[in-house]
Structures are given as structure tokens and as C-alpha cells.
Design a protein around this motif. Structure first.
Motif, short mmCIF file in Angstrom:
data_model
loop_
_atom_site.label_atom_id
_atom_site.label_comp_id
_atom_site.label_asym_id
_atom_site.label_seq_id
_atom_site.Cartn_x
_atom_site.Cartn_y
_atom_site.Cartn_z
N ILE A 220 53.81 46.67 36.53
CA ILE A 220 53.32 47.17 35.23
C ILE A 220 52.98 45.98 34.32
CG2 ILE A 220 53.84 48.60 33.21
CD1 ILE A 220 55.84 50.15 35.01
N ALA A 221 53.79 44.90 34.41
CA ALA A 221 53.54 43.71 33.58
C ALA A 221 52.19 43.08 33.91
CB ALA A 221 54.66 42.69 33.78
N TYR A 222 51.85 42.98 35.21
CA TYR A 222 50.56 42.42 35.59
C TYR A 222 49.42 43.33 35.16
CZ TYR A 222 51.87 38.18 38.06
OH TYR A 222 52.29 36.91 38.35
N SER A 223 49.65 44.64 35.14
CA SER A 223 48.61 45.55 34.63
C SER A 223 48.37 45.28 33.15
CB SER A 223 48.99 47.01 34.87
OG SER A 223 49.92 47.47 33.92
N SER A 224 49.46 44.92 32.40
CA SER A 224 49.32 44.56 30.99
C SER A 224 48.45 43.31 30.83
CB SER A 224 50.69 44.28 30.36
OG SER A 224 51.47 45.44 30.32
N VAL A 225 48.70 42.31 31.69
CA VAL A 225 47.91 41.06 31.64
C VAL A 225 46.44 41.37 31.87
CG1 VAL A 225 47.55 38.79 32.70
CG2 VAL A 225 49.87 39.64 32.38
N SER A 226 46.17 42.27 32.83
CA SER A 226 44.78 42.65 33.13
C SER A 226 44.13 43.34 31.94
CB SER A 226 44.76 43.59 34.35
OG SER A 226 43.44 43.96 34.67
N HIS A 227 44.86 44.25 31.29
CA HIS A 227 44.29 44.98 30.14
C HIS A 227 44.07 44.06 28.93
CE1 HIS A 227 45.61 48.63 32.39
NE2 HIS A 227 44.45 49.03 31.92
N MET A 228 44.86 42.99 28.84
CA MET A 228 44.66 42.05 27.73
C MET A 228 43.29 41.36 27.84
SD MET A 228 47.27 42.32 25.77
CE MET A 228 47.43 44.01 26.27
N ILE B 142 29.16 39.28 33.57
CA ILE B 142 30.42 39.63 32.89
C ILE B 142 30.70 41.12 33.04
CG2 ILE B 142 31.56 39.78 30.63
CD1 ILE B 142 31.32 36.88 31.65
N THR B 143 29.66 41.95 32.84
CA THR B 143 29.81 43.40 32.97
C THR B 143 30.21 43.76 34.40
OG1 THR B 143 28.01 43.59 31.38
CG2 THR B 143 28.71 45.60 32.43
N PHE B 144 29.62 43.08 35.38
CA PHE B 144 29.95 43.31 36.79
C PHE B 144 31.41 42.94 37.06
CE2 PHE B 144 29.87 41.86 41.31
CZ PHE B 144 29.56 43.09 41.88
N GLY B 145 31.84 41.81 36.49
CA GLY B 145 33.24 41.38 36.65
C GLY B 145 34.21 42.38 36.04
N MET B 146 33.88 42.88 34.84
CA MET B 146 34.73 43.90 34.19
C MET B 146 34.78 45.18 35.03
SD MET B 146 33.41 43.33 30.31
CE MET B 146 34.28 44.68 29.53
N ALA B 147 33.63 45.54 35.61
CA ALA B 147 33.57 46.75 36.45
C ALA B 147 34.46 46.60 37.69
CB ALA B 147 32.13 47.03 36.86
N ILE B 148 34.46 45.39 38.28
CA ILE B 148 35.34 45.14 39.45
C ILE B 148 36.80 45.33 39.04
CG2 ILE B 148 36.20 43.35 41.02
CD1 ILE B 148 33.30 42.25 41.08
N GLY B 149 37.15 44.81 37.85
CA GLY B 149 38.52 44.97 37.35
C GLY B 149 38.89 46.43 37.17
N MET B 150 37.95 47.23 36.68
CA MET B 150 38.20 48.66 36.47
C MET B 150 38.31 49.41 37.80
SD MET B 150 35.94 49.56 33.11
CE MET B 150 36.69 51.14 32.79
N ILE B 151 37.64 48.90 38.84
CA ILE B 151 37.75 49.52 40.17
C ILE B 151 39.11 49.17 40.80
CG2 ILE B 151 36.82 49.49 42.53
CD1 ILE B 151 34.03 48.92 41.11
N LEU B 152 39.57 47.93 40.56
CA LEU B 152 40.85 47.49 41.12
C LEU B 152 42.04 48.16 40.45
CD1 LEU B 152 40.11 43.67 41.44
CD2 LEU B 152 40.42 45.26 43.34
N THR B 153 41.88 48.55 39.17
CA THR B 153 43.00 49.17 38.42
C THR B 153 43.55 50.42 39.11
OG1 THR B 153 42.05 48.30 36.38
CG2 THR B 153 43.75 49.95 36.14
N PRO B 154 42.70 51.39 39.53
CA PRO B 154 43.26 52.56 40.22
C PRO B 154 44.01 52.21 41.51
CG PRO B 154 40.97 52.95 39.61
CD PRO B 154 41.26 51.52 39.32
#
Length: 383
Positions: free
Chosen positions: A188-196, A301-313
Motif C-alpha cells: 500500500i505504501a508503494y501505491s502511495s508513492v505512485s499516486h504522489m 508523458i501522457t503515455f507514461g502516465m497511462a502505463i502507470g494507470m494500467i499497472l495500478t490494477p
């Protein structure tokens, strides 16, 4: 707990830089005590690491505060209202900016200064984790907006493209690191780092949309992160296990906790209708509308953010699967496997209502910050 909370509230409400610094330092002592006295097996290691990182960052904050306050042709002042109209030579402004940024980067945290956070969350009692995730991390974001952006706009416009790149790297790096964590609280802590990372990108976009998205993400993650740690703690109270690969099958004996944890996991992965989705969507629009970046960097940048949002689930849903599905703990005749009590259910639903409320009607939050956002961005019009 009250001393820690007082320091945090003082940081947000202070109108004077010296008072801001004193409150910033004041909340370190209660956090250290909460960690070293009520933490897990490695509590002294994580408490020492926390105090070294944050106190080290505070040295730069003090230098910045004194530098900003003592510079000027008229009498020295630390009043934020008067400092807003102060101007500095560009080289000096960049030095001040770097000093403040290091202090806030440790607190937010920004990679590579984030390593204290997983250790602290992994060892802290879950009530401490709630205040750490819900409020402590947001002090760094508040400082970036209130001091770096508002007082030092020229330096911020120089550094913002680099910060956007760091924010994108942070989203992807933390989302890739999170699935490798066996400890539930560390995941959960690493998910916080990602959302920051989304907050950093929103602040660095220097657009009204991006800054509003960052503010929404600050509030949204405050609720979601605190709730996930709370539910991780209530689960630990029952099963006395902290490693995910030892858990499994607790959905049937604990349906309320399962439902709430799944709901907050969905909020964390930005499900439409919840606060995480609207915050990340507005940050997306903010980066697309930014004047600081050319078209190609915007796409990357948008592509990178999208990859992050795909990895979150991936890490969020696998966490729920390892905890609640399967058969490992299902057959244990254990008196501790009782479901959420009325008090815990009340706390969880109290946090869940704002998550839904902000997701459905974000204007309520944005209307509170609209004037301040316009005032801050007006300083960038002629840069």
C-alpha cells in the motif's frame, strides 16, 4: 497522536514561514515516538531512518526560510502575504527553490528520497499509518504549492519540465515495485508513492486544470490511503498475518471487510465515479493543456502516465486476490475471524462517503480552492 496531529494542522494553517518551520519540525518527535514505541520488529531501524531523512530535509527548509526572510531591501519579514510580492535575482531564487524542494521532496516523497516511506509504513501501527498516509505526505505537496510555486515562480517554471519527467518515472517505478512487496502495508505504501507522481505532474504543469487536479489528488489519496491502511490493520487484528502469500480465503468469514477493502482498492485504481478517477483525469487534461511542453513530450508523458494507470490494477487487484480469495485461512476455526464491528464499519463508511462525494461532485472541492489557484497562476502570466 494529538501532538502529531497538532503539528500537522499547524503546518497547514500557519501564515508565517518561521511558524511553518516550527510546526514542520514539531510533528517529527511524536511520529518518531509512535514508531519506536508501538511499531513492529524493525521499529527502531525504521524510526531512525525516518528521523534522519526528514530532519536532514528540514535543514534545507530552515536555510530556505532564513534566506527568503532575511533577503530584501526593506526590513526582514517571514509573513507569507508580504513575501508573495517579493522578487529575487534568478540565481538566488533557484538556490532557494532547490533548498525548499529537497525538504518537500523527502516529505512527499519524490524518488530517490522515498525509501524511508515503505519501511516506516511497514513497521508503524496502522493508526499511525493512517495519519502518515492521510496527512503527513500531503505536507510536502502543500509546501511545493504554497512556497515553491507561489513565492518562487521563475525557478518553478525552469524546473517544472524536469519535475514532470520525475513524476512520470515515479508513477511507473512505484507501480512496478509494488507487486514485488510481500508485506501488505509496504505494498500500500508503494501505491502511495505512485499516486504522489500525479500530484507532482499536476503541480508542474502550471495550468489551472493541472493544479486543480493535484489538489483533488491530495484530498482523494488522503482518504483512500488512510482507509486502506485502516482496513489492513483491522484484517491484521483478526488473522495476525502481515505477509500476503500467507493470507487467503478470508472473504467469506469477513464479508464487510472484504467489501470495503475491495471498494477502496477500486477507488485507488481510479474507478469512474470515485475521487481517484476524477483527480487523475483532471491531471491528464492539465498536462495536455500545458504551455511548457511541446507536443511530442506531452504524448510521451501522457503515455507514461497511462502505463502507470494500467499497472495500478495489477498490484491493487492482486493484493485483494491474495488476501480474500483461495482457501488458506478459510478452514481455520479461529475465534478472531469475526467481521467488522459497528465502530470499524462507521469509520470505513465515513471515509468512503467523501471518496464517492468528490468523485460525483468535484466542484465542491474545486470551488473552495478556485481563488487561490488563480492567484498563484497569475504570477506565471508574464514569465
Amino acid at each position: 497522536m494529538l501532538a502529531m496531529y497538532s503539528g500537522q494542522i499547524g503546518s497547514f494553517s500557519s501564515r508565517d514561514l518561521l511558524l511553518f518551520f516550527i510546526m514542520w519540525e514539531l510533528e517529527l518527535i511524536p511520529v518518531y515516538l509512535l514508531l519506536s514505541m508501538w511499531g513492529g520488529k524493525k521499529r527502531l531501524y525504521s524510526a531512525t531512518k525516518f528521523i534522519l531523512y526528514t530532519a536532514g530535509g528540514s535543514v534545507f527548509l530552515l536555510i530556505g526560510v532564513l534566506g527568503v526572510g532575511l533577503y530584501g531591501s526593506t526590513e526582514p519579514t517571514l509573513n507569507l502575504e508580504r513575501l508573495v510580492n517579493q522578487s529575487y535575482p534568478l540565481a538566488l531564487e533557484i538556490i532557494f527553490y532547490i533548498g525548499f524542494f529537497i525538504a518537500f521532496a523527502v516529505k512527499l516523497p519524490i524518488i530517490p528520497l522515498h525509501t524511508w516511506l515503505p519501511d516506516t509504513h511497514g513497521e508503524a501501527h496502522y493508526s499511525t499509518c493512517m495519519l502518515l498516509a492521510g496527512i503527513l505526505l500531503k505536507m510536502g505537496a502543500y509546501g511545493l504549492v504554497r512556497i515553491n510555486m507561489e513565492l518562487l515562480p521563475h525557478a518553478h517554471s525552469i524546473f517544472s519540465p524536469w519535475l514532470i519527467i520525475i513524476g512520470t518515472m515515479q508513477i511507473i517505478y512505484a507501480a512496478l515495485t509494488s507487486p514485488g512487496q510481500r508485506n501488505l502495508k509496504k505494498r500500500i505504501a508503494y501505491s502511495s508513492v505512485s499516486h504522489m507522481g500525479f500530484i507532482i505532474i499536476g503541480i508542474s504543469s502550471i495550468t489551472e486544470t493541472g493544479l486543480n487536479g493535484a489538489i483533488l489528488q491530495i484530498i482523494s489519496h488522503g482518504f483512500i490511503g488512510a482507509a486502506l491502511f485502516f482496513l489492513a490493520g483491522t484484517s491484521y487484528d483478526r488473522i495476525r498475518l502481515v505477509y500476503l502469500d500467507e493470507m487467503g480465503g478470508i472473504a467469506i468469514p469477513m464479508p464487510k471487510i472484504f467489501t470495503l477493502f475491495s471498494s477502496f482498492s477500486m477507488a485507488s485504481l481510479a474507478l469512474p465515479g470515485m475521487s481517484g478517477f476524477i483527480a487523475e483525469l483532471i491531471v491528464f487534461f492539465g498536462i495536455i493543456m500545458s504551455q511548457k511542453l511541446l507536443l511530442m513530450p506531452k504524448i510521451l508523458i501522457t503515455f507514461g502516465m497511462a502505463i502507470g494507470m494500467i499497472l495500478t490494477p495489477i498490484y491493487s487487484l492482486s493484493m485483494s486476490r491474495q488476501m480474500f480469495y483461495g482457501y488458506k485461512l478459510f478452514n481455520i476455526k479461529n475465534s478472531y475471524l469475526f467481521d467488522s464491528g459497528p465502530r470499524e464499519f462507521f469509520v470505513s463508511t465515513s471515509i468512503f462517503l467523501p471518496v464517492i462525494g468528490v468523485g460525483v461532485y468535484p466542484d465542491f472541492v474545486l470551488s473552495l480552492s478556485a481563488e487561490k489557484v488563480e492567484a498563484i497562476l497569475s504570477k506565471f502570466l508574464y514569465i
